[in-house]
Scaffold this motif. Structure first.
Motif, short mmCIF file in Angstrom:
data_model
loop_
_atom_site.label_atom_id
_atom_site.label_comp_id
_atom_site.label_asym_id
_atom_site.label_seq_id
_atom_site.Cartn_x
_atom_site.Cartn_y
_atom_site.Cartn_z
N LEU A 107 1.01 -1.07 0.12
CA LEU A 107 0.06 0.04 0.04
C LEU A 107 0.94 1.05 0.06
N ALA A 108 0.66 1.97 -1.04
CA ALA A 108 1.43 3.34 -1.15
C ALA A 108 0.79 4.49 -0.42
N VAL A 109 1.40 5.37 0.42
CA VAL A 109 0.67 6.25 1.37
C VAL A 109 1.45 7.35 0.81
N THR A 110 0.72 8.34 0.41
CA THR A 110 1.35 9.81 0.06
C THR A 110 0.55 10.87 0.51
N SER A 111 1.34 12.05 1.00
CA SER A 111 0.75 13.27 1.44
C SER A 111 1.77 14.30 1.60
N GLY A 112 1.33 15.24 0.70
CA GLY A 112 2.66 16.24 0.67
C GLY A 112 4.07 15.67 -0.05
N SER A 113 4.91 15.84 0.80
CA SER A 113 6.23 15.62 0.42
C SER A 113 6.65 13.95 0.79
N HIS A 114 5.52 13.58 1.84
CA HIS A 114 5.88 11.99 2.39
C HIS A 114 5.44 11.10 1.48
N ALA A 115 5.93 10.10 1.35
CA ALA A 115 5.77 8.97 0.75
C ALA A 115 6.20 7.45 1.33
N SER A 116 5.22 6.61 1.52
CA SER A 116 5.42 5.43 2.39
C SER A 116 4.91 4.20 1.69
N ARG A 117 5.42 2.91 1.69
CA ARG A 117 5.08 1.75 1.12
C ARG A 117 4.94 0.83 2.69
N LEU A 118 3.63 0.33 2.52
CA LEU A 118 3.47 -0.35 3.62
C LEU A 118 3.17 -2.02 3.00
N ASN A 119 3.86 -3.04 3.87
CA ASN A 119 3.51 -4.49 3.33
C ASN A 119 2.20 -4.72 3.72
N VAL A 120 1.45 -5.49 3.14
CA VAL A 120 -0.07 -5.88 3.43
C VAL A 120 -0.38 -7.29 3.63
N TYR A 121 -1.41 -7.62 3.95
CA TYR A 121 -2.02 -8.86 3.87
C TYR A 121 -3.19 -9.19 2.68
N SER A 122 -3.39 -10.30 2.67
CA SER A 122 -4.30 -10.48 1.52
C SER A 122 -5.73 -10.61 2.32
N ALA A 123 -6.79 -9.90 1.51
CA ALA A 123 -8.17 -9.67 2.11
C ALA A 123 -8.81 -11.11 2.14
N GLU A 124 -8.42 -12.00 1.36
CA GLU A 124 -9.09 -13.27 1.36
C GLU A 124 -8.59 -14.04 2.84
N ASP A 125 -7.68 -13.72 3.38
CA ASP A 125 -7.26 -14.11 4.69
C ASP A 125 -8.05 -13.46 5.94
N PHE A 126 -8.61 -12.54 5.77
CA PHE A 126 -9.56 -11.76 6.66
C PHE A 126 -10.88 -12.49 7.06
N PRO A 127 -11.05 -12.38 8.33
CA PRO A 127 -12.31 -13.35 8.41
C PRO A 127 -13.63 -12.48 8.04
N ARG A 128 -14.51 -13.50 7.72
CA ARG A 128 -15.80 -13.03 7.10
C ARG A 128 -16.54 -12.54 8.21
N LEU A 129 -16.94 -11.11 8.20
CA LEU A 129 -17.77 -10.53 9.16
C LEU A 129 -19.16 -10.61 9.20
#
Length: 374
Positions: A107-129
């Motif tokens: 997941l790329a996060v940008t705001s002004g001059s800031h930029a981050s890249r976060l490792n993510v998990y698959s939505a398929e592994d998220f419990p069914r709510l």
């Protein structure tokens, strides 16, 4: 909308930082902190039309919130919850863009001059709510939250006795009844409603109700629905679901004594202040001592190597002298839960439970005594 398009397996949203930070802080309260299942430490981001839905669960409760923004794509992704919440709060610009492409896996996060890249998990592994499309009955928020505030503190934190970690919630026509006990104290509150409540008689985790009280602050009505073994609450744009606790709640009516030998009415605030001060000296499980004598109540506490305190206040009492000990925190909680200016103290003897009640409301707080030496 952005002129740049994304694939169906991607998501891009641009929104005000304040909106995203607010939604993340609400949802993050359901993020699991135990770490056994990594995906439970994440927040699910899911585009639904022109809204972004955020969701988190620890398998006991789930919280969902949504916000509008400039959205393209319909992919779903799970992002480390605490990390994203802390990051968004600290971003330098008033606008933030989140971009996810399944092929890149970040997941790329940008705001002004800031930029981050976060490792993510698959939505398929998220419990069914649990689904949210259940019939909801509106309940006056102030009545529901005030009842939770009075009763919830008496629930147990001992997870080896799950039934006692919950609050009995029952609707009887236009009356809401809540009860909680940790086996050392019992709190019961009956609240009149403006209309009949839903058909519900369930044990709901105290934590779920306390989270509801936080996220529903300021709303006028709360929607309540039932889906199989889950309870669904709706407060504005926020949804909380909680599992029901299986088991039999203690028959609280049998626990309340039918009569008392001593009944005293006294100003609540004065007694509460004395209990708070003297309670500072009741440490390491030391009791707070209450000695009733003619026209006077003396509250005292002593802990070896810490100190001692004694304070008296006038009361209307003319019976035999009685000294009884209580857990200082439990006693304080009971007095704080009374809303009115006057509190009733009802006692039988030094070995039987005492009752804190309010003369102008249907609230009862039963507390077990601590056996005093000597």
């Amino acid at each position: 909308m952005n002129t740049e398009t994304v694939s169906a397996s991607a998501l891009r949203i641009t929104c005000p930082k304040s909106d995203l930070a607010s939604s993340l802080s609400v949802v993050a309260r359901a993020v699991s902190t135990r770490g056994a299942v990594q995906v439970l430490g994440g927040i699910l981001l899911q585009a639904e039309g022109d809204r972004l839905t955020l969701a988190a669960t620890d398998m006991e409760i789930s919280i969902r919130a949504s916000l509008t923004g400039d959205i393209d794509g319909d992919a779903s992704v799970v992002v480390p919850g605490r990390l994203l919440t802390d990051l968004v709060r600290l971003l330098p610009d008033n606008t933030v863009t989140l971009a996810y492409d399944e092929g890149e896996g970040v997941l790329a996060v940008t705001s002004g001059s800031h930029a981050s890249r976060l490792n993510v998990y698959s939505a398929e592994d998220f419990p069914r709510l649990p689904p949210l499309d259940v019939p909801l009955q509106k309940i006056d928020a102030s009545a529901l939250l005030a009842t939770i505030e009075k009763v919830g503190r008496a629930a147990s934190r001992d997870e080896s006795r799950p039934v006692l970690t919950g609050v009995l919630v029952r609707f009887e026509d236009d009356k809401l009844v809540m009860a909680a006990t940790d086996s050392y104290r019992l709190a019961v509150k009956e609240t009149s409603l403006s209309s009949s409540g839903p058909e519900l008689d369930a044990i709901i985790p105290a934590r779920a109700l306390q989270e509801l009280a936080r996220l529903a602050s300021g709303v006028e009505e709360i929607g309540l629905g039932v889906h199989e073994n889950h309870i669904v609450f709706a407060a504005g744009d926020v949804w909380l679901t909680s599992r029901r606790i299986d088991g039999q709640f203690p028959n609280y009516k049998q626990l309340l004594p039918e009569s008392f030998e001593i009944e005293i009415a006294t100003p609540r605030e004065a007694l509460l202040e004395v209990v708070r001060r003297a309670g500072l000296m009741a440490q390491r499980n030391a009791p707070l001592r209450l000695r009733f004598a003619e026209g006077e109540l003396t509250v005292s506490a002593q802990t070896q190597d810490v100190g001692e305190a004694t304070e008296s206040l006038p009361i209307e009492y003319a019976g035999e002298e009685l000294e009884i000990g209580f857990n200082p925190d439990f006693l304080r909680d009971g007095l704080e839960a009374v809303s009115g200016d006057t509190v009733q103290l009802k006692l039988i003897n030094r070995l039987r439970p005492g009752l804190i009640a309010a003369p102008d409301e249907s609230f009862w707080y039963l507390i077990m005594p601590i056996r005093l030496a000597g």
